[in-house]
Design a protein around this motif. Structure first.
Motif, PDB file in Angstrom:
ATOM      1  N   ARG A  10       0.819  -1.214   0.000  1.00 17.31           N
ATOM      2  CA  ARG A  10       0.000   0.000   0.000  1.00 17.31           C
ATOM      3  C   ARG A  10       0.860   1.276   0.000  1.00 17.31           C
ATOM      4  N   CYS A  11       1.928   1.268  -0.776  1.00 13.75           N
ATOM      5  CA  CYS A  11       2.784   2.454  -0.910  1.00 13.75           C
ATOM      6  C   CYS A  11       2.384   3.228  -2.164  1.00 13.75           C
ATOM      7  N   ASN A  12       2.680   4.515  -2.184  1.00  7.47           N
ATOM      8  CA  ASN A  12       2.331   5.357  -3.319  1.00  7.47           C
ATOM      9  C   ASN A  12       3.601   5.850  -4.013  1.00  7.47           C
ATOM     10  N   PHE A  13       3.713   5.524  -5.312  1.00  4.71           N
ATOM     11  CA  PHE A  13       4.908   5.883  -6.088  1.00  4.71           C
ATOM     12  C   PHE A  13       4.580   6.907  -7.175  1.00  4.71           C
ATOM     13  N   PHE A  14       3.626   7.784  -6.939  1.00  3.26           N
ATOM     14  CA  PHE A  14       3.216   8.764  -7.939  1.00  3.26           C
ATOM     15  C   PHE A  14       4.417   9.605  -8.379  1.00  3.26           C
ATOM     16  N   GLU A  15       4.741   9.517  -9.673  1.00  4.62           N
ATOM     17  CA  GLU A  15       5.844  10.272 -10.279  1.00  4.62           C
ATOM     18  C   GLU A  15       7.212   9.977  -9.656  1.00  4.62           C
ATOM     19  N   ALA A  16       7.367   8.791  -9.055  1.00  2.00           N
ATOM     20  CA  ALA A  16       8.686   8.392  -8.527  1.00  2.00           C
ATOM     21  C   ALA A  16       9.594   7.977  -9.682  1.00  2.00           C
TER      22      ALA A  16
END
Length: 197
Positions: free
Chosen positions: A72-78
């Motif tokens: 449940r991690c968020n990698f938006f634009e990583a």
């Protein structure tokens, strides 16, 4: 010598725009940690667990996340450039849009992942598990997918040029509009049972 941190749990911490250079974390746990816009250079995470961690707009250069678990991690634009993620597992993560250039993502587990429109270029992804993954419109160019698990993967409109597709069963994937080069076309035709004359 890189500073090493072992078996520590980080919870509800704000690491916004933190610079992680030559840090080494072993067996650590990160829960609800904000790594938005953080930058790692030469950092090493071995056997760590990340739960509900924000990696939004973070940049990772020549870092390693080996045998790590991301839930449940968020990698938006990583962005990951030249990073090693061998043996890591992703579940219920938001991975869009993600950019990966170079590095080694072999043996990574991304089953059922929503990877629409992501960019993987010149990455080693041997024996990666992409079973049922959604790669519609993704860029997967110059990628070593040898031995990959690709059953049920959705590749419609994906750019696959220059990638190793020897593990691909064209019948078991969605492939309408996927872009391949002439050399790959021969491999796909052979996989479908055609003799090339």
């Amino acid at each position: 010598m890189p500073k090493s941190t072992e078996d520590v749990t980080f919870r509800n911490e704000d690491w916004y725009a933190e610079e992680l250079t030559d840090r080494h974390f072993v067996g650590c746990e990160f829960f609800h940690v904000d790594l938005t816009e953080a930058v790692s250079r030469g950092a090493v995470f071995t056997g760590c667990t990340f739960g509900n961690v924000l990696f939004n707009a973070s940049r990772h250069l020549d870092s390693a996340f080996t045998r790590c678990t991301f839930k449940r991690c968020n990698f938006f634009e990583a962005e990951f450039t030249g990073c090693k993620l061998v043996g890591s597992v992703f579940s219920e993560c938001d991975l869009r849009p993600l950019t990966v250039a170079g590095g080694d993502w072999s043996f990574v587990a991304l089953p059922g992942a929503d990877l629409r429109g992501v960019r993987f270029t010149d990455v080693r992804m041997r024996e990666i598990d992409l079973t049922g993954a959604h790669l519609t419109g993704a860029t997967v160019t110059g990628v070593d997918l040898s031995g990959a698990q690709l059953t049920g993967v959705r590749l419609s409109g994906a750019d696959l040029r220059g990638s190793d597709l020897t593990a691909l069963d064209p019948v078991s994937v969605e492939r309408a509009g996927a872009i391949i080069d002439a050399e790959q076309a021969v491999i796909v035709a052979q996989a479908l049972g055609f003799q090339i004359g």
